[in-house]
Design a protein around this motif. Structure first.
Motif, PDB file in Angstrom:
ATOM      1  N   LEU A   1      52.790-144.915  34.308  1.00  0.00           N
ATOM      2  CA  LEU A   1      52.624-146.028  35.241  1.00  0.00           C
ATOM      3  C   LEU A   1      51.200-146.149  35.786  1.00  0.00           C
ATOM      4  O   LEU A   1      50.869-147.149  36.435  1.00  0.00           O
ATOM      5  N   THR A   2      50.377-145.148  35.550  1.00  0.00           N
ATOM      6  CA  THR A   2      49.013-145.170  36.084  1.00  0.00           C
ATOM      7  C   THR A   2      47.948-145.178  34.993  1.00  0.00           C
ATOM      8  O   THR A   2      46.760-144.999  35.279  1.00  0.00           O
ATOM      9  N   THR A   3      48.350-145.396  33.752  1.00  0.00           N
ATOM     10  CA  THR A   3      47.414-145.486  32.644  1.00  0.00           C
ATOM     11  C   THR A   3      47.233-146.944  32.243  1.00  0.00           C
ATOM     12  O   THR A   3      48.221-147.678  32.126  1.00  0.00           O
ATOM     13  N   ALA A   4      46.015-147.364  32.023  1.00  0.00           N
ATOM     14  CA  ALA A   4      45.742-148.746  31.624  1.00  0.00           C
ATOM     15  C   ALA A   4      46.460-149.068  30.321  1.00  0.00           C
ATOM     16  O   ALA A   4      46.470-148.248  29.396  1.00  0.00           O
ATOM     17  N   VAL A   5      47.049-150.251  30.250  1.00  0.00           N
ATOM     18  CA  VAL A   5      47.813-150.620  29.075  1.00  0.00           C
ATOM     19  C   VAL A   5      46.931-150.618  27.828  1.00  0.00           C
ATOM     20  O   VAL A   5      47.393-150.280  26.732  1.00  0.00           O
ATOM     21  N   GLU A   6      45.648-150.962  27.975  1.00  0.00           N
ATOM     22  CA  GLU A   6      44.744-150.945  26.822  1.00  0.00           C
ATOM     23  C   GLU A   6      44.610-149.533  26.248  1.00  0.00           C
ATOM     24  O   GLU A   6      44.535-149.356  25.026  1.00  0.00           O
ATOM     25  N   ALA A   7      44.588-148.537  27.144  1.00  0.00           N
ATOM     26  CA  ALA A   7      44.489-147.149  26.691  1.00  0.00           C
ATOM     27  C   ALA A   7      45.773-146.710  25.993  1.00  0.00           C
ATOM     28  O   ALA A   7      45.734-145.982  24.989  1.00  0.00           O
TER      29      ALA A   7
ATOM     30  N   VAL B   1      45.658-135.500   5.472  1.00  0.00           N
ATOM     31  CA  VAL B   1      46.027-134.880   6.747  1.00  0.00           C
ATOM     32  C   VAL B   1      45.717-135.881   7.854  1.00  0.00           C
ATOM     33  O   VAL B   1      44.551-136.105   8.188  1.00  0.00           O
ATOM     34  N   ASN B   2      46.751-136.504   8.392  1.00  0.00           N
ATOM     35  CA  ASN B   2      46.601-137.446   9.500  1.00  0.00           C
ATOM     36  C   ASN B   2      46.592-136.660  10.806  1.00  0.00           C
ATOM     37  O   ASN B   2      47.637-136.420  11.417  1.00  0.00           O
ATOM     38  N   ASN B   3      45.400-136.263  11.235  1.00  0.00           N
ATOM     39  CA  ASN B   3      45.276-135.399  12.410  1.00  0.00           C
ATOM     40  C   ASN B   3      44.706-136.104  13.638  1.00  0.00           C
ATOM     41  O   ASN B   3      44.951-135.670  14.764  1.00  0.00           O
ATOM     42  N   ALA B   4      43.961-137.186  13.455  1.00  0.00           N
ATOM     43  CA  ALA B   4      43.266-137.827  14.582  1.00  0.00           C
ATOM     44  C   ALA B   4      44.256-138.222  15.671  1.00  0.00           C
ATOM     45  O   ALA B   4      45.328-138.772  15.398  1.00  0.00           O
ATOM     46  N   GLY B   5      43.890-137.938  16.921  1.00  0.00           N
ATOM     47  CA  GLY B   5      44.774-138.290  18.035  1.00  0.00           C
ATOM     48  C   GLY B   5      44.138-137.942  19.361  1.00  0.00           C
ATOM     49  O   GLY B   5      43.139-137.232  19.426  1.00  0.00           O
ATOM     50  N   PHE B   6      44.736-138.452  20.426  1.00  0.00           N
ATOM     51  CA  PHE B   6      44.272-138.113  21.772  1.00  0.00           C
ATOM     52  C   PHE B   6      45.414-138.334  22.756  1.00  0.00           C
ATOM     53  O   PHE B   6      46.427-138.955  22.436  1.00  0.00           O
ATOM     54  N   GLY B   7      45.233-137.803  23.970  1.00  0.00           N
ATOM     55  CA  GLY B   7      46.225-137.968  25.027  1.00  0.00           C
ATOM     56  C   GLY B   7      45.575-138.521  26.276  1.00  0.00           C
ATOM     57  O   GLY B   7      44.357-138.705  26.339  1.00  0.00           O
ATOM     58  N   HIS B   8      46.403-138.787  27.284  1.00  0.00           N
ATOM     59  CA  HIS B   8      45.912-139.317  28.559  1.00  0.00           C
ATOM     60  C   HIS B   8      46.153-138.304  29.677  1.00  0.00           C
ATOM     61  O   HIS B   8      47.204-137.641  29.700  1.00  0.00           O
ATOM     62  N   PRO B   9      45.226-138.185  30.629  1.00  0.00           N
ATOM     63  CA  PRO B   9      45.432-137.294  31.766  1.00  0.00           C
ATOM     64  C   PRO B   9      46.314-137.899  32.845  1.00  0.00           C
ATOM     65  O   PRO B   9      46.676-137.215  33.806  1.00  0.00           O
ATOM     66  N   THR B  10      46.646-139.180  32.700  1.00  0.00           N
ATOM     67  CA  THR B  10      47.434-139.880  33.710  1.00  0.00           C
ATOM     68  C   THR B  10      48.815-140.217  33.174  1.00  0.00           C
ATOM     69  O   THR B  10      49.044-140.243  31.959  1.00  0.00           O
ATOM     70  N   GLY B  11      49.755-140.490  34.075  1.00  0.00           N
ATOM     71  CA  GLY B  11      51.108-140.819  33.695  1.00  0.00           C
ATOM     72  C   GLY B  11      51.254-142.255  33.209  1.00  0.00           C
ATOM     73  O   GLY B  11      50.332-143.070  33.302  1.00  0.00           O
TER      74      GLY B  11
ATOM     75  N   ALA C   1      45.806-148.303  22.531  1.00  0.00           N
ATOM     76  CA  ALA C   1      44.885-147.627  21.623  1.00  0.00           C
ATOM     77  C   ALA C   1      45.489-146.327  21.100  1.00  0.00           C
ATOM     78  O   ALA C   1      45.403-146.025  19.897  1.00  0.00           O
ATOM     79  N   MET C   2      46.102-145.546  21.983  1.00  0.00           N
ATOM     80  CA  MET C   2      46.722-144.298  21.563  1.00  0.00           C
ATOM     81  C   MET C   2      47.881-144.557  20.608  1.00  0.00           C
ATOM     82  O   MET C   2      48.019-143.898  19.566  1.00  0.00           O
ATOM     83  N   SER C   3      48.726-145.519  20.952  1.00  0.00           N
ATOM     84  CA  SER C   3      49.862-145.846  20.098  1.00  0.00           C
ATOM     85  C   SER C   3      49.403-146.296  18.720  1.00  0.00           C
ATOM     86  O   SER C   3      49.980-145.919  17.697  1.00  0.00           O
ATOM     87  N   ARG C   4      48.339-147.098  18.698  1.00  0.00           N
ATOM     88  CA  ARG C   4      47.842-147.581  17.414  1.00  0.00           C
ATOM     89  C   ARG C   4      47.346-146.428  16.553  1.00  0.00           C
ATOM     90  O   ARG C   4      47.616-146.367  15.342  1.00  0.00           O
ATOM     91  N   LEU C   5      46.600-145.495  17.150  1.00  0.00           N
ATOM     92  CA  LEU C   5      46.083-144.367  16.393  1.00  0.00           C
ATOM     93  C   LEU C   5      47.200-143.470  15.881  1.00  0.00           C
ATOM     94  O   LEU C   5      47.180-143.024  14.729  1.00  0.00           O
ATOM     95  N   HIS C   6      48.191-143.206  16.720  1.00  0.00           N
ATOM     96  CA  HIS C   6      49.258-142.272  16.360  1.00  0.00           C
ATOM     97  C   HIS C   6      50.309-142.882  15.441  1.00  0.00           C
ATOM     98  O   HIS C   6      51.013-142.136  14.746  1.00  0.00           O
TER      99      HIS C   6
ATOM    100  N   SER D   1      56.530-138.788  27.817  1.00  0.00           N
ATOM    101  CA  SER D   1      55.378-139.672  28.005  1.00  0.00           C
ATOM    102  C   SER D   1      55.277-140.618  26.820  1.00  0.00           C
ATOM    103  O   SER D   1      56.020-140.500  25.841  1.00  0.00           O
ATOM    104  N   THR D   2      54.340-141.556  26.899  1.00  0.00           N
ATOM    105  CA  THR D   2      54.082-142.395  25.732  1.00  0.00           C
ATOM    106  C   THR D   2      53.467-141.564  24.601  1.00  0.00           C
ATOM    107  O   THR D   2      53.653-141.886  23.430  1.00  0.00           O
ATOM    108  N   TYR D   3      52.745-140.509  24.947  1.00  0.00           N
ATOM    109  CA  TYR D   3      52.228-139.600  23.920  1.00  0.00           C
ATOM    110  C   TYR D   3      53.395-138.984  23.141  1.00  0.00           C
ATOM    111  O   TYR D   3      53.413-139.011  21.906  1.00  0.00           O
TER     112      TYR D   3
END
Length: 258
Positions: A97-103, A85-95, A106-111, A147-149
């Motif tokens: 254009l206002t989210t750090a590329v590193e964040a 079960v690949n469940n691990a994940g997270f989202g960002h509270p920002t849009g 990281a999300m893209s890599r996990l998902h 979104s990127t999410y």
């Protein structure tokens, strides 16, 4: 399949198992008699989750955006499991254009990358045995360009459906689970304001998991729990992208900038 393996309980590995949908999977599969391998970066909460279950639990504390940690869980998948079960994940509270590329990376890599690596590590032994499978947690948002999410979850849907076509003839089932608004800690952890979401749209995590396991056992490549979520996805496929974009903007639940 050997007599020894046939006599032993099935094993499920669940990522992001310390809370939310992940812990709901752990509860449900424990009740079914599975042996569990619980993976999460929060070791203390992972221990608490395991201690609350009446199941044989193996704990792996791992941050699945760290290559060495992913490699360790990959190896555990290669050793042989019955359900991933690949469940691990997270989202960002920002849009976007206002989210750090590193964040975002990281999300893209996990998902995407982590889901890819663990799925490909688990499948060979399942295919050899002719049993088992994978449930990858996507999202209803994967059907909407918001979104990127949502883009990463669209990848999970596409990848899972492709994998399902390839593994189905070998009696191995791959399912993309697409929950909508689910009562977990996910949104609070991401700092998202969900007060605009009507109460009737929410589902409980245990109900989502029940649908997911039912659909996986029916060998469905796509699982959308609840008729409301199914309706949202169906309507979304019919509406013009411009209209969808305006609707998503008006329903934006991210905190507003000061």
């Amino acid at each position: 399949m050997s007599d020894e393996r046939s006599a032993s309980p099935p094993t499920a590995l669940i990522t992001g198992a310390a809370s939310g949908i992940g812990s709901a999977f752990a509860r449900s599969l424990a009740e079914e008699g599975y042996r569990l391998i619980l993976v999460d970066r929060n070791g203390e909460r992972l221990k608490a989750t395991a201690n609350a279950l009446s199941a044989d639990c193996e704990i792996m504390t791992a941050d699945l955006i760290v290559d060495e940690d992913v490699a360790g869980v990959e190896q555990r998948c290669r050793d042989g499991i019955d359900l991933l079960v690949n469940n691990a994940g997270f989202g960002h509270p920002t849009g976007f254009l206002t989210t750090a590329v590193e964040a975002e990376i990281a999300m893209s890599r996990l998902h995407t990358e982590t889901v890819l690596r663990l799925t490909l590590a688990a499948l060979p032994s399942m295919i050899e045995r002719g049993s088992g499978g994978v449930i990858n947690i996507a999202s209803v948002l994967g059907f909407f360009p918001s979104s990127t999410y949502s883009a990463s979850k669209a990848w999970v849907i596409n990848f899972s459906q492709s994998a399902a076509r390839n593994t189905r003839p070998r009696n191995v089932a791959v399912t993309a689970l697409c929950p909508g608004f689910t009562r977990t800690e996910f949104h609070d952890s991401a700092g998202m304001n969900m007060t605009k979401v009507p109460g009737f749209l929410w589902m409980e995590a245990d109900a989502v998991v029940a649908v997911a396991l039912r659909d996986w056992r029916k060998r469905k490549a796509l699982s959308i729990p609840g008729w409301k979520n199914k309706t949202i996805v169906s309507l979304g496929r019919l509406l013009p992208l411009g209209l969808i974009g305006r609707m998503l903007s008006s329903a934006d639940t991210r905190p507003q900038a000061p």
